[in-house]
Each structure stands twice: as structure tokens, then as C-alpha cells.
Design a protein around this motif. Sequence first.
Motif, short mmCIF file in Angstrom:
data_model
loop_
_atom_site.label_atom_id
_atom_site.label_comp_id
_atom_site.label_asym_id
_atom_site.label_seq_id
_atom_site.Cartn_x
_atom_site.Cartn_y
_atom_site.Cartn_z
N LEU A 96 51.92 46.97 -1.67
CA LEU A 96 51.02 46.49 -0.62
C LEU A 96 49.56 46.75 -0.99
CD1 LEU A 96 51.67 46.99 3.16
CD2 LEU A 96 49.40 47.34 2.23
N THR A 97 49.26 48.00 -1.34
CA THR A 97 47.88 48.32 -1.70
C THR A 97 47.46 47.63 -2.99
OG1 THR A 97 48.65 50.35 -2.80
CG2 THR A 97 47.94 50.54 -0.52
N ARG A 98 48.39 47.50 -3.94
CA ARG A 98 48.07 46.85 -5.21
C ARG A 98 47.74 45.37 -5.00
NH1 ARG A 98 52.27 48.25 -7.78
NH2 ARG A 98 53.52 46.39 -7.39
N ASN A 99 48.55 44.68 -4.19
CA ASN A 99 48.30 43.27 -3.94
C ASN A 99 46.99 43.05 -3.20
OD1 ASN A 99 50.63 42.55 -5.22
ND2 ASN A 99 51.81 42.12 -3.38
N TYR A 100 46.70 43.94 -2.24
CA TYR A 100 45.44 43.81 -1.51
C TYR A 100 44.25 43.93 -2.47
CZ TYR A 100 41.87 44.31 2.06
OH TYR A 100 40.75 44.13 2.84
N ILE A 108 48.03 56.15 9.22
CA ILE A 108 47.01 56.49 8.22
C ILE A 108 47.04 55.42 7.13
CG2 ILE A 108 46.22 58.18 6.52
CD1 ILE A 108 47.62 60.35 8.12
N LEU A 109 45.91 54.75 6.92
CA LEU A 109 45.81 53.73 5.88
C LEU A 109 45.25 54.28 4.57
CD1 LEU A 109 44.52 50.70 7.99
CD2 LEU A 109 46.76 50.94 6.94
N ASP A 110 44.86 55.53 4.57
CA ASP A 110 44.36 56.18 3.36
C ASP A 110 45.53 56.38 2.41
OD1 ASP A 110 43.35 57.86 1.38
OD2 ASP A 110 42.07 58.96 2.77
N SER A 111 45.54 55.65 1.29
CA SER A 111 46.67 55.68 0.36
C SER A 111 46.86 57.04 -0.30
CB SER A 111 46.49 54.60 -0.72
OG SER A 111 45.26 54.78 -1.41
N SER A 112 45.84 57.87 -0.33
CA SER A 112 45.96 59.20 -0.92
C SER A 112 46.60 60.19 0.04
CB SER A 112 44.59 59.72 -1.35
OG SER A 112 43.75 59.94 -0.23
N LYS A 113 46.70 59.82 1.34
CA LYS A 113 47.24 60.74 2.33
C LYS A 113 48.52 60.26 2.98
CE LYS A 113 42.68 62.61 3.61
NZ LYS A 113 41.71 62.80 4.72
N ASN A 114 48.86 58.98 2.81
CA ASN A 114 50.06 58.44 3.44
C ASN A 114 51.07 57.99 2.39
OD1 ASN A 114 52.02 57.25 4.97
ND2 ASN A 114 50.66 55.90 6.10
N LYS A 118 40.75 54.06 5.75
CA LYS A 118 41.02 55.48 5.91
C LYS A 118 41.71 55.80 7.24
CE LYS A 118 38.87 56.44 2.05
NZ LYS A 118 39.63 56.90 0.86
N LYS A 119 41.45 54.98 8.25
CA LYS A 119 41.95 55.27 9.59
C LYS A 119 43.32 54.60 9.80
CE LYS A 119 37.18 55.36 11.32
NZ LYS A 119 36.24 54.75 12.29
N SER A 120 43.71 54.46 11.06
CA SER A 120 44.94 53.75 11.39
C SER A 120 44.68 52.26 11.47
CB SER A 120 45.49 54.25 12.73
OG SER A 120 44.54 54.02 13.77
N GLU A 171 41.67 47.40 10.69
CA GLU A 171 41.54 48.85 10.83
C GLU A 171 40.94 49.21 12.18
OE1 GLU A 171 40.03 52.60 8.07
OE2 GLU A 171 38.91 50.71 8.00
N MET A 172 41.43 50.32 12.73
CA MET A 172 40.92 50.80 14.00
C MET A 172 39.43 51.12 13.90
SD MET A 172 41.38 51.51 17.10
CE MET A 172 40.51 52.41 18.38
#
Length: 392
Positions: A211-215, A198-204, A226-228, A243-244
Motif C-alpha cells: 500500500l505505502t509502496r504503491n502510493y 496510525i498512518l505513520d508507516s514507522s509506527k504501524n 502521520k495521523k489517523s 488524513e485526519m
Amino acid sequence: MRTKKILKIIGIIILILMLSPLWMYVFWFLTPKRPIKIAIVDKTVLNISGTEHESFNWVLRNDRYCCPNGRFYTTEKDYFGFFPGDSGKYTLKGFEQLPPDDVAKVAEKYDMLYITDAYGIYYNEWFKNREQLERSPLIYGGLSLQDLVVLSGMKQKKKLILTEFNTIASPTSDENRHAFEKTFDLKWTGWVGRYFNILDSSKNPELPHWLTRNYRKQHHDQWPFKKSGIVFVREDDHIEVLEMGTELKKPLPIIVTGHDKANEYNLPASIKYPYWFDIITSGKSNEILSSYSLDCKPKGDSILNAYHIPHQFPAVIAHYKSDYKFYYFCGDFADNPISQGSSVFRGIHFFSGIFYDHEEKEERLSFFWLYYRPLITKIMDTYYSENIKGEK
């Protein structure tokens, strides 16, 4: 009479199945022990379970490899590295803590070396009991000068050397990394990667904050995933994501092995790999046993091409020849949550399918049972029969 005979046969079959664990233990117990002196290095041990090297210990015990005194190797004490204690206390027992003369003698004393993890322990992980979601100061880790001395000595003496991610990526210094690369004819591209279900930062909660901050800093304050998918991290902290469905046709990296090597090492032709890996290139003196393969859509191809990330790259690099014996596993192979209790049953791998659900994308046990266990078993059996058995 016929019905009674059928019921009797069924009863015998049921009894055999019920007693099979006992027979498997008896067969294991009666198998001769195989003494071998192994130096295991693990600098990333947050608790006594020793997750980063416990799967190797499982294989050793299941295949009856033991210390010269007949005692089986334990995850809690039979390694060099970081030893966790209570209430924030710890002990360092790496090659760095040995006197210089003893460091030079390691290659004489031990039959083989396995660096399972050199990543290390960081302040937030240890003192604040937090996952490494934010960067914090390093307490202990990285490939050291003493490690290089031992590696060089083992190579010169033609002892078996096993290494894997993370041996030379961060926090290893550039100087020590380059020395390792020159010694073993390979090179890290600067990229590491990992599959996330799960790439959704609110769920994983396992997505690192850095990682998310640098991106977001690098991509117009966006994290649209949101997906894998697969996250790639460069040594300068540049982040790219496939992303898938958008960039990927298949969500996970696949490890593929050619027919000859698959037969030689008893490996599957292909298997998913859902954890950390590094992208390594190899010189001509080595051979590639297996490779990672990424199945991308055109948009994913464009991202990979733009950053010179290959679609296929080594998963296992080998140099098992008369001059020296070396393997590099381009992934966090030994880090696998395997129960040590099952290691005392001979032939347990024939029932391995009951221990995992292949449909779960993130599960790692299938990789242990179908790839890591047969790979290590083949490497160890070959080395032991050719170099150790006759000496004991």
C-alpha cells in the motif's frame, strides 16, 4: 431496625447481581432451539478460531439457532471453504470440491446461505506465517462458478442469502463478479477502503507494504501521513489517502440509518465503522438500509470528487421481497473478535458496554454489539418465522 432493613435490601440486590449470570444461562438454556440448515462459506480461515465467521456463529448460538439434529453450529467445522491443518497442511471443502450434481442440490438441501468471506488464503500468510503485508500467490479464494450456481439456486428457491465484503472484489474474476452484479442488481465501483488509527508507516506494523509502496510510486515518492485516516484502494492498485485534520473533519466512516429502518432493525442512528469496506452502487430493485458517511474538509472533498468517490454510499443493501431474499453488507461485518463463551447468556447484550471502550477508535466490538448483532437477529428471526418455523 431501619438500618437492618436497608442492609438486607442491599444484600439481596448484591446476591441477585452475583447470580445474574446463572439466571441468564438458565433462561438461555430453557429457550427452545430453532433448527435451520445454514451453508456458511468462509475461504479466509487461517486458524481454527474462524475469525471471519465467528461473530455470526455467536449470534446463532445466542439466539438458539442450531443444526437440524439439535447440535449448535461450530466455527471449526460447520462451513464451506479453507480448513487449516498442522505444519502447513490444509484441506479444501468448498463448493468447488463437490461433484457437479451435489453443487446443484445445495440450494435444495439448505435453508439459507451466508458468504462471510471469499478473499482467500495467500502463500506468505499460510506457508510463511506472515501478515498479508506483501502480495504473494493465491492458494485458494475468490467467488467461483460453483458459488454462482449455488447463489442462483438459492435465489430461485427464495432462500435467504447473506453476502458481504469480500465476496466480489479481488481475487474474484471480472466474469464472476459481473455475473453476481447482474444477478443481484448492484455494482462494485472498484474501490475498497479502510480506517487506520496510525498512518505513520514507522509506527504501524499493520500498514501493508504494498500500500505505502504503491502510493509512493503514484505520488512523487511521498508518504507524508502521520495521523489517523482512511485509505482508499482501487482495483488497479491506485491509492488515495484522507488524513485526519488535513482532509478529514472526523477520522472514521460513520454508518447512518434512517429513523424507520433503525426502529425496524433495532439499529443506532449512527455508529463508527473502523474496518474494511467496499464502495457499491445499487439498482432500483433493492433498498438501502444504512449508508456510510464521510465528513471531509475541502481538500478531502477535492480528492473524492477527482476520483468519483461518493461522500455517502451504501453500507447495507437489501432485497427482501416475495421474488427473492438477499442482503449485501458493504463491509467486513462478520470479521469481529467476539468470545464465543458469552453467547450462552440470555440478555448479555444489555451489558455489552463492559466489553469495549468506545473511545478507542479502532475497536470493533461496539459495532458487533450495537449494529451487527441486532441486524442479524432481526433478519434471522423474520426469515425463520416466515419460512422455516412452520416446516419444522
